[in-house]
Design a protein around this motif. Sequence first.
Motif, mmCIF file in Angstrom:
data_model
loop_
_atom_site.group_PDB
_atom_site.id
_atom_site.type_symbol
_atom_site.label_atom_id
_atom_site.label_comp_id
_atom_site.label_asym_id
_atom_site.label_seq_id
_atom_site.Cartn_x
_atom_site.Cartn_y
_atom_site.Cartn_z
ATOM 1 N N ALA A 187 -6.434 -97.107 6.193
ATOM 2 C CA ALA A 187 -6.701 -96.683 4.815
ATOM 3 C C ALA A 187 -7.987 -95.860 4.724
ATOM 4 O O ALA A 187 -8.091 -94.943 3.914
ATOM 5 N N GLY A 188 -8.947 -96.201 5.568
ATOM 6 C CA GLY A 188 -10.211 -95.470 5.547
ATOM 7 C C GLY A 188 -10.132 -94.113 6.204
ATOM 8 O O GLY A 188 -10.865 -93.186 5.833
ATOM 9 N N GLU A 189 -9.237 -93.982 7.194
ATOM 10 C CA GLU A 189 -9.139 -92.740 7.951
ATOM 11 C C GLU A 189 -8.068 -91.793 7.416
ATOM 12 O O GLU A 189 -8.193 -90.582 7.549
ATOM 13 N N GLY A 190 -7.009 -92.340 6.835
ATOM 14 C CA GLY A 190 -5.889 -91.505 6.395
ATOM 15 C C GLY A 190 -6.026 -91.054 4.957
ATOM 16 O O GLY A 190 -6.817 -91.594 4.182
ATOM 17 N N MET A 191 -5.245 -90.027 4.626
ATOM 18 C CA MET A 191 -5.196 -89.532 3.255
ATOM 19 C C MET A 191 -3.933 -90.088 2.593
ATOM 20 O O MET A 191 -2.862 -89.495 2.676
ATOM 21 N N TYR A 192 -4.059 -91.260 1.991
ATOM 22 C CA TYR A 192 -2.906 -91.927 1.405
ATOM 23 C C TYR A 192 -2.907 -91.799 -0.117
ATOM 24 O O TYR A 192 -3.964 -91.800 -0.759
ATOM 25 N N ASP A 193 -1.701 -91.716 -0.666
ATOM 26 C CA ASP A 193 -1.550 -91.665 -2.119
ATOM 27 C C ASP A 193 -1.463 -93.060 -2.724
ATOM 28 O O ASP A 193 -1.705 -93.232 -3.922
ATOM 29 N N ASN A 222 -13.474 -95.780 -1.687
ATOM 30 C CA ASN A 222 -12.081 -95.365 -1.543
ATOM 31 C C ASN A 222 -11.299 -95.815 -2.776
ATOM 32 O O ASN A 222 -11.165 -97.017 -3.038
ATOM 33 N N ASN A 223 -10.773 -94.860 -3.527
ATOM 34 C CA ASN A 223 -10.085 -95.190 -4.783
ATOM 35 C C ASN A 223 -8.571 -95.101 -4.691
ATOM 36 O O ASN A 223 -7.883 -94.938 -5.705
ATOM 37 N N VAL A 224 -8.022 -95.200 -3.456
ATOM 38 C CA VAL A 224 -6.568 -95.168 -3.301
ATOM 39 C C VAL A 224 -5.942 -96.278 -4.147
ATOM 40 O O VAL A 224 -6.436 -97.408 -4.169
ATOM 41 N N PRO A 225 -4.885 -95.994 -4.908
ATOM 42 C CA PRO A 225 -4.214 -97.048 -5.667
ATOM 43 C C PRO A 225 -3.702 -98.146 -4.730
ATOM 44 O O PRO A 225 -3.124 -97.844 -3.684
ATOM 45 N N ILE A 226 -3.930 -99.402 -5.108
ATOM 46 C CA ILE A 226 -3.536 -100.533 -4.268
ATOM 47 C C ILE A 226 -2.611 -101.462 -5.042
ATOM 48 O O ILE A 226 -2.945 -101.925 -6.131
ATOM 49 N N LEU A 227 -1.445 -101.716 -4.450
ATOM 50 C CA LEU A 227 -0.497 -102.696 -4.976
ATOM 51 C C LEU A 227 -0.517 -103.883 -4.030
ATOM 52 O O LEU A 227 -0.164 -103.744 -2.856
ATOM 53 N N MET A 228 -0.930 -105.042 -4.513
ATOM 54 C CA MET A 228 -1.045 -106.225 -3.663
ATOM 55 C C MET A 228 0.232 -107.060 -3.721
ATOM 56 O O MET A 228 0.838 -107.218 -4.784
ATOM 57 N N LEU A 229 0.614 -107.588 -2.556
ATOM 58 C CA LEU A 229 1.767 -108.479 -2.437
ATOM 59 C C LEU A 229 1.290 -109.853 -1.983
ATOM 60 O O LEU A 229 0.404 -109.960 -1.146
ATOM 61 N N GLY A 273 -7.096 -110.831 -7.091
ATOM 62 C CA GLY A 273 -6.660 -109.545 -6.553
ATOM 63 C C GLY A 273 -7.116 -108.389 -7.417
ATOM 64 O O GLY A 273 -7.630 -107.381 -6.919
ATOM 65 N N LEU A 274 -6.959 -108.521 -8.720
ATOM 66 C CA LEU A 274 -7.367 -107.448 -9.621
ATOM 67 C C LEU A 274 -8.885 -107.304 -9.671
ATOM 68 O O LEU A 274 -9.412 -106.191 -9.767
ATOM 69 N N ASP A 275 -9.588 -108.428 -9.573
ATOM 70 C CA ASP A 275 -11.055 -108.380 -9.604
ATOM 71 C C ASP A 275 -11.641 -107.694 -8.372
ATOM 72 O O ASP A 275 -12.732 -107.136 -8.423
ATOM 73 N N THR A 276 -10.943 -107.760 -7.245
ATOM 74 C CA THR A 276 -11.453 -107.098 -6.043
ATOM 75 C C THR A 276 -11.163 -105.603 -6.038
ATOM 76 O O THR A 276 -11.619 -104.885 -5.149
ATOM 77 N N GLY A 277 -10.397 -105.142 -7.034
ATOM 78 C CA GLY A 277 -10.158 -103.705 -7.163
ATOM 79 C C GLY A 277 -8.722 -103.261 -7.033
ATOM 80 O O GLY A 277 -8.445 -102.058 -7.052
ATOM 81 N N ALA A 278 -7.779 -104.210 -6.914
ATOM 82 C CA ALA A 278 -6.366 -103.831 -6.841
ATOM 83 C C ALA A 278 -5.902 -103.272 -8.185
ATOM 84 O O ALA A 278 -6.440 -103.625 -9.240
ATOM 85 N N ASP A 279 -4.906 -102.391 -8.131
ATOM 86 C CA ASP A 279 -4.393 -101.773 -9.359
ATOM 87 C C ASP A 279 -3.182 -102.496 -9.923
ATOM 88 O O ASP A 279 -2.897 -102.393 -11.115
ATOM 89 N N ASP A 280 -2.477 -103.227 -9.068
ATOM 90 C CA ASP A 280 -1.308 -103.985 -9.528
ATOM 91 C C ASP A 280 -1.055 -105.106 -8.534
ATOM 92 O O ASP A 280 -1.620 -105.125 -7.432
ATOM 93 N N TYR A 281 -0.182 -106.037 -8.910
ATOM 94 C CA TYR A 281 -0.004 -107.279 -8.171
ATOM 95 C C TYR A 281 1.455 -107.696 -8.294
ATOM 96 O O TYR A 281 2.018 -107.681 -9.383
#
Length: 220
Positions: free
Chosen positions: A40-46, A71-78, A90-98
């Motif tokens: 995630a840190g090295e790649g250009m992910y959407d 890094n502000n890549v959108p994150i969906l946590m499972l 999960g949301l408090d650590t910066g995830a965008d959805d769960y």
Amino acid sequence: MRLLVVEDEKRLAVSLAAGLRAEGFAVDVAYDGIEGLYRAGEGMYDLAILDVNLPGMNGYHVCAALRAAGNNVPILMLTAKDGEYDEAEGLDTGADDYLTKPFSYLVLLARIRALLRRRGPDTVPVVRVGGLTVDRGARRVLRSGEAVAVTAKEFALLEFLLLNIGDVVSKSEIIEHLWDMAYDGAPNIVEVYVSQLRRKLGAEVIETVRGAGYRLVTGA
């Protein structure tokens, strides 16, 4: 669009990657938190799909580390956990959805598309450019009001050009965002898909900028 799946359950990870690739996404997979953080840190992910219970480093820590690094890549946590405290963490650590396992693939896909629509300067799901109408939610394309059948990869290319409207995008940028790290084919694959879109939408829709790349023509 290029996605990162970080999931230690290999059957699930492979299944998700296969389904998302069938929808036209480029997908890379990592099986532990440390590899996921590096990718995630090295790649250009959407967008990143991040499991909570990962070996090496759990999903909460990966998410927090990415946000701390800017890094502000959108994150969906499972997660297999089902509780409001887990979701809140999960949301408090910066995830965008769960999303809680087990989940519907259709729901996952809808969440992914919703997060992708929120990103970038244009969050409108239906975009009109000249005589072209692109419904990013329904994944539909219309030319002068008539529906045009496009494949998942053709739609992904059109959407990428649309998100960069006015800018020239190179072949390497297109490959990076539409194909995953495993792709080692010839770069003329981009020309093939551009040619298919021109045949379906009109040759004037996509401009070739010699030596630089391609640009969506706003007045087409």
